[in-house]
Design a protein around this motif. Structure first.
Motif, mmCIF file in Angstrom:
data_model
loop_
_atom_site.group_PDB
_atom_site.id
_atom_site.type_symbol
_atom_site.label_atom_id
_atom_site.label_comp_id
_atom_site.label_asym_id
_atom_site.label_seq_id
_atom_site.Cartn_x
_atom_site.Cartn_y
_atom_site.Cartn_z
ATOM 1 N N VAL A 107 0.759 3.345 -5.390
ATOM 2 C CA VAL A 107 1.737 2.278 -5.606
ATOM 3 C C VAL A 107 3.034 2.902 -6.124
ATOM 4 N N THR A 108 4.121 2.175 -5.878
ATOM 5 C CA THR A 108 5.457 2.750 -6.146
ATOM 6 C C THR A 108 5.583 3.292 -7.567
ATOM 7 N N THR A 109 5.003 2.571 -8.535
ATOM 8 C CA THR A 109 5.187 2.975 -9.924
ATOM 9 C C THR A 109 4.476 4.291 -10.227
ATOM 10 N N ALA A 110 3.457 4.639 -9.437
ATOM 11 C CA ALA A 110 2.734 5.893 -9.668
ATOM 12 C C ALA A 110 3.532 7.096 -9.172
ATOM 13 N N ASN A 136 4.135 -0.659 -2.300
ATOM 14 C CA ASN A 136 3.753 -1.499 -3.440
ATOM 15 C C ASN A 136 2.264 -1.838 -3.335
ATOM 16 N N ARG A 137 1.757 -2.587 -4.335
ATOM 17 C CA ARG A 137 0.310 -2.790 -4.400
ATOM 18 C C ARG A 137 -0.242 -3.417 -3.114
ATOM 19 N N ASP A 138 0.450 -4.424 -2.582
ATOM 20 C CA ASP A 138 -0.033 -5.059 -1.358
ATOM 21 C C ASP A 138 -0.125 -4.052 -0.217
ATOM 22 N N MET A 154 -3.733 2.905 -7.987
ATOM 23 C CA MET A 154 -3.134 1.603 -8.332
ATOM 24 C C MET A 154 -3.632 1.174 -9.694
ATOM 25 N N SER A 155 -3.007 0.114 -10.227
ATOM 26 C CA SER A 155 -3.391 -0.346 -11.563
ATOM 27 C C SER A 155 -4.435 -1.439 -11.570
ATOM 28 N N ALA A 156 -4.415 -2.267 -10.542
ATOM 29 C CA ALA A 156 -5.351 -3.388 -10.553
ATOM 30 C C ALA A 156 -6.177 -3.323 -9.275
ATOM 31 N N ASP A 170 -3.641 5.612 -19.000
ATOM 32 C CA ASP A 170 -3.073 4.320 -19.406
ATOM 33 C C ASP A 170 -1.804 4.030 -18.623
ATOM 34 N N ASN A 171 -1.538 2.753 -18.427
ATOM 35 C CA ASN A 171 -0.288 2.353 -17.768
ATOM 36 C C ASN A 171 0.304 1.166 -18.512
ATOM 37 N N PRO A 172 0.867 1.391 -19.714
ATOM 38 C CA PRO A 172 1.398 0.277 -20.497
ATOM 39 C C PRO A 172 2.693 -0.270 -19.901
ATOM 40 N N GLY A 204 3.803 -9.097 -4.499
ATOM 41 C CA GLY A 204 3.077 -8.024 -3.797
ATOM 42 C C GLY A 204 3.069 -6.749 -4.617
ATOM 43 N N SER A 205 3.955 -6.684 -5.622
ATOM 44 C CA SER A 205 3.958 -5.514 -6.512
ATOM 45 C C SER A 205 2.924 -5.726 -7.622
ATOM 46 N N GLY A 206 2.254 -4.645 -8.009
ATOM 47 C CA GLY A 206 1.258 -4.725 -9.081
ATOM 48 C C GLY A 206 1.899 -5.051 -10.415
ATOM 49 N N THR A 207 3.082 -4.477 -10.646
ATOM 50 C CA THR A 207 3.806 -4.763 -11.891
ATOM 51 C C THR A 207 4.116 -6.256 -11.959
ATOM 52 N N ARG A 208 4.594 -6.796 -10.840
ATOM 53 C CA ARG A 208 4.942 -8.214 -10.793
ATOM 54 C C ARG A 208 3.703 -9.071 -11.077
ATOM 55 N N ARG A 271 -1.459 -3.798 -21.795
ATOM 56 C CA ARG A 271 -2.299 -2.609 -21.605
ATOM 57 C C ARG A 271 -2.961 -2.635 -20.226
ATOM 58 N N ARG A 272 -2.640 -1.664 -19.440
ATOM 59 C CA ARG A 272 -3.260 -1.511 -18.121
ATOM 60 C C ARG A 272 -3.649 -0.049 -17.945
ATOM 61 N N ALA A 273 -4.310 0.239 -16.860
ATOM 62 C CA ALA A 273 -4.692 1.639 -16.611
ATOM 63 C C ALA A 273 -4.486 1.964 -15.141
HETATM 64 P P1 PGA Z 1 3.637 -1.611 -8.076
HETATM 65 O O1 PGA Z 1 2.213 -1.362 -8.728
HETATM 66 O O2 PGA Z 1 4.316 -0.288 -7.965
HETATM 67 O O3 PGA Z 1 3.284 -2.272 -6.778
HETATM 68 O O4 PGA Z 1 4.364 -2.529 -8.991
HETATM 69 C C1 PGA Z 1 2.175 -0.849 -10.016
HETATM 70 C C2 PGA Z 1 0.880 -1.222 -10.665
HETATM 71 O O5 PGA Z 1 -0.051 -1.712 -10.001
HETATM 72 O O6 PGA Z 1 0.825 -1.005 -11.885
#
Ligand code: PGA
Length: 314
Positions: A107-110, A136-138, A154-156, A170-172, A204-208, A271-273
């Motif tokens: 995912v983009t954030t990684a 992104n996550r999707d 990915m985070s989730a 961790d991915n806070p 579609g983004s995990g952060t979102r 708190r995420r991972a």
């Molecule tokens: P994203 O995913 O880059 O799609 O926002 C990041 C995440 O899942 O933490």
């Protein structure tokens, strides 16, 4: 395994028997070498001759010799054996990580740490080729569904898919503001910021997804929202005073420090991972298994180093 030819099919076992007959020049000696009875060898030789459609041996004195077709088939057997040896050598090389392909989607954030980890991994194993997709996550989920990659970061991870998901770092998620932002009060909660403009990642983004979940949990609705499809653009926009945002600490570097600050908001960091995700254990290639292990070591070595450090962000 069956090899099809014009007149029927033949088996690798028949070729193995023929190869012994051709090499040893006699059915009797081939039978001894293969621990078979003489009639068993003769039957297989006959079946092979029928499948090829041409005589492979001819009697000479008390023995036999190969016909032209037999000599050609003997040569083919040697080539098959050599090809098989090459295949086994490749398997050995892959197991020893001397060669192989590693396909990873993240995912983009990684992208703030994963390419570095890949770089170090490839330095350790220069024969491994890497294909890296950043979506992104999707997008990563779609590649996971279509089994396009060995590993997915990915985070989730999807809860209802039968995938293996191993957390490794961790991915806070933190609330960021322009450096000069004055918080409306000391003990800050998300609802106190609900009137500010928030820059949100795209659906579609995990952060979102994590931000939407947090807003729902706290029953906060944001009055002014603006969708920006990249962490980098969000940081620039926040630094430029456009609004606030919730981003992964991994997206923040020392270079961002002068222009941004992390707000001490109750309930944060979320708190995420980070997870490394793949379909069943059995199908994992040697390079993929090795990189999964390497990620755990990489995370242990870099824990705490990513993002803003300590209290310097207040
Ligand atoms: P994203 O995913 O880059 O799609 O926002 C990041 C995440 O899942 O933490």
């Amino acid at each position: 395994m069956l090899l099809r030819n014009r007149t029927g099919h033949l088996t690798l076992r028949q070729l193995q028997i023929f190869e012994a007959v051709a090499r040893l020049g006699s059915v009797t000696r081939a039978a001894q070498a293969l621990h078979l009875t003489q009639p068993a060898v003769s039957i297989q030789l006959k079946a092979l001759t029928e499948a090829v459609g041409r005589p492979l041996t001819e009697p000479v004195g008390r023995g036999l010799r190969l016909t032209q077709a037999g000599r050609d088939l003997h040569e083919t057997c040697r080539e098959l054996a050599a090809a098989w040896s090459r295949f086994e050598a490749r398997l050995d090389d892959e197991a020893a990580l001397r060669r192989g392909l590693l396909r990873v989607s993240v995912v983009t954030t990684a992208k703030y740490f994963l390419p570095r980890a890949l770089g170090q991994f490839v330095q350790l194993h220069p024969g491994i080729e890497v294909e890296l997709e950043i979506l992104n996550r999707d997008g990563v989920l779609a590649r996971l569904r279509d089994r396009l990659d060995d590993l997915h970061i990915m985070s989730a991870p999807p809860a209802d898919w039968a995938v293996e998901a191993r957390p490794f770092l961790d991915n806070p998620l933190v609330v960021i503001a322009p450096r000069a932002f004055q918080a409306p009060r000391q003990r800050l909660e998300l609802r106190h910021l609900a009137g500010e403009r928030f820059l949100l990642r795209e659906p579609g983004s995990g952060t979102r997804m994590a931000v939407d979940e947090q807003l729902a949990r706290e029953r906060v609705s944001l009055a002014r929202r603006m969708v920006v499809g990249s962490n980098e653009a969000i940081k620039q926009a926040v630094a430029g005073g456009l609004g606030l945002a919730i981003v992964s600490r991994h997206a923040l570097s020392e270079a961002d420090l002068p222009e941004l600050r992390i707000l001490p908001v109750r309930g944060f960091p979320i708190r995420r991972a980070w997870y490394v995700v793949h379909w069943g254990e059995g199908g994992l290639s040697a390079p993929a298994r090795a990189f999964r292990e390497f990620l755990a070591e990489f995370a242990a070595a870099h824990r705490g180093a990513a993002g803003f450090g300590g209290g310097a962000n207040r």
